[in-house]
Design a protein around this motif. Structure first.
Motif, PDB file in Angstrom:
ATOM      1  N   SER A  35      61.861 -42.093   3.987  1.00  0.00           N
ATOM      2  CA  SER A  35      62.955 -41.522   4.778  1.00  0.00           C
ATOM      3  C   SER A  35      64.243 -41.434   3.972  1.00  0.00           C
ATOM      4  CB  SER A  35      63.185 -42.369   6.032  1.00  0.00           C
ATOM      5  OG  SER A  35      62.057 -42.310   6.880  1.00  0.00           O
ATOM      6  N   TYR A  95      60.852 -37.501   3.055  1.00  0.00           N
ATOM      7  CA  TYR A  95      61.150 -37.103   4.436  1.00  0.00           C
ATOM      8  C   TYR A  95      62.655 -37.069   4.643  1.00  0.00           C
ATOM      9  CZ  TYR A  95      61.043 -37.311   9.590  1.00  0.00           C
ATOM     10  OH  TYR A  95      61.217 -37.052  10.926  1.00  0.00           O
ATOM     11  N   GLN A  97      65.248 -36.882   6.995  1.00  0.00           N
ATOM     12  CA  GLN A  97      65.122 -37.211   8.414  1.00  0.00           C
ATOM     13  C   GLN A  97      66.416 -37.093   9.197  1.00  0.00           C
ATOM     14  OE1 GLN A  97      63.799 -41.244   9.123  1.00  0.00           O
ATOM     15  NE2 GLN A  97      63.296 -40.850  11.252  1.00  0.00           N
TER      16      GLN A  97
END
Length: 315
Positions: A35, A95, A97
Motif C-alpha cells: 500500500s 497498490y 490506495q
C-alpha cells in the motif's frame, strides 16, 4: 463423507472467486499488495467538484493503514516488512490506495507511474481512483502501460442509487461510473468496482440492486465493504450525536451470500469485508473480527449448498 466444492474457480473451501486464487493463477504464486500513499487528494475535497469528501471517508482517504511518511520507499519498506512476515515467498503488487490516484495532470501521472512500471520488484500495479478523474487521455496512457505490466484500476461506486449518492456527498453521478468502466474495459485495462453495504438510508433490496447493477457492468473484480463509522468524519460526527441502527454481522453475512449468488462466477471477489480501523472505528465493532466474518460466510454458503453465480442471470 467429504463434501465436494461445486465452485470450479477454487482450490480450497471457498465457494467464490477469491483474490488469492486469482493471484496464484495469474502470477504463479500468492501475491500481496504494497500500500502506497502518493500524496494525492480528491476532487470532492479540493473544490474541483465539491468539498468535504464522501461522508464516510477518513482524513487519509482510505489510506489509514499506510505509514505516515512522504518517502514512498519508506512506505514500501514498512508495508513489505509486515506482509513478508506472513508470506515470505509471495510476489508484490504496488497498490496506490489513498485518495484519488489519477487526480493530477497527465505529465504528473507519467512522472509518478512510469518508474513503477519499470520496477521489477512488482508484478503488477493497482491504482484506486474515482471515475471523474479519468479522462480519455489518461485512459489511453494507462492502456499503453497495461501492455507493459499487469494493471488494475479500482473505481468506487458504493451504491447505484442516486439518493444514496447525494446522502454520502459522492460528488458525481451513476453515469460517470458506468461510462468510465466501459472505457477502461474497451481499453483492455482490468477493472475493479467497490460497493458498500450498510448505508442507513438503504434497504436490503437496494443493496441487492446495487449488486445486480455491478453484475451488469461486469468488472473483472469487485470489492464488497461494510460501512465503517470512523471518528472525525462527517458520518462519525452524525453517529456520535444521533446513533442510528447498524447492520449486524449475521445480517451482513446473509446479504453477502445473496450478493455472491447473483454475480458472474468469473468475477474476482477482491474483498468481502474491510478491516476495523483501530481506535478510530466507532462502529460496527464486529468488523474488527475479519477472520470470523469470512468464516461465517463460508459456513453459510456450505449450509445452503450455494456458490458464486448460482443465481446469476446474464442480461
Amino acid at each position: 463423507m467429504k463434501t465436494l466444492n461445486p465452485f470450479k474457480y477454487s482450490n480450497d473451501n471457498k465457494r467464490y472467486y477469491t483474490y488469492n486464487y486469482f493471484t496464484q493463477k495469474t502470477y504463479g504464486s500468492k501475491a500481496f499488495k504494497v500500500s502506497i500513499d502518493a500524496g494525492f487528494t480528491c476532487p470532492n475535497r479540493d473544490g474541483t467538484c465539491g468539498s468535504g469528501g464522501c461522508n464516510f471517508c477518513s482524513a487519509r482517504g482510505s489510506g489509514d493503514m499506510i505509514l505516515k511518511d512522504p518517502d514512498l520507499e519508506a512506505q514500501i519498506d514498512h508495508s513489505e516488512a509486515i506482509m513478508l512476515r506472513k508470506w515470505p515467498n509471495a510476489k508484490r503488487i504496488a497498490y496506490f490506495q489513498a485518495y484519488s490516484n489519477t487526480h493530477d495532470s497527465l505529465d504528473a501521472l507519467k512522472a509518478l507511474y512510469d518508474p513503477f512500471f519499470e520496477d521489477d520488484r512488482f508484478v503488477g500495479i493497482d491504482i484506486a481512483t474515482r471515475s471523474d478523474c479519468l479522462d480519455d487521455d489518461k485512459i489511453a496512457y494507462f492502456a499503453s502501460k497495461a501492455k507493459q505490466k499487469d494493471l488494475t484500476i479500482e473505481i468506487g461506486l458504493q451504491s447505484m442509487h442516486p439518493t444514496t449518492g447525494v446522502w454520502m456527498n459522492r460528488g458525481h453521478d451513476l453515469d460517470s461510473v458506468a461510462s468510465c468502466i466501459t472505457k477502461l474495459k474497451v481499453a483492455g485495462i482490468r477493472t475493479c468496482i467497490h460497493i458498500i453495504n450498510g448505508f442507513p438510508v438503504e434497504t436490503t433490496d437496494m443493496m441487492l440492486e446495487t449488486c445486480d447493477y455491478v453484475a451488469q457492468l461486469n468488472p473483472d473484480m469487485l470489492k464488497i465493504h461494510m460501512l465503517h463509522i470512523i471518528k472525525d468524519t462527517k458520518l462519525g460526527y452524525q453517529y456520535s450525536k444521533n446513533p442510528f441502527e447498524i447492520m449486524s454481522m449475521e445480517t451482513y453475512v446473509d446479504l453477502v451470500v445473496q450478493q455472491l449468488e447473483r454475480l458472474p462466477e468469473t468475477m474476482v471477489i477482491a474483498r468481502l469485508t474491510g478491516d476495523g480501523i483501530g481506535s478510530d472505528l466507532l462502529a460496527p465493532e464486529w468488523t474488527r473480527r475479519k477472520t470470523i466474518v469470512l468464516n461465517e460466510i463460508d459456513k453459510l454458503m456450505l449450509a445452503r449448498n450455494t456458490w458464486q453465480g448460482k443465481y446469476y442471470k446474464e442480461h
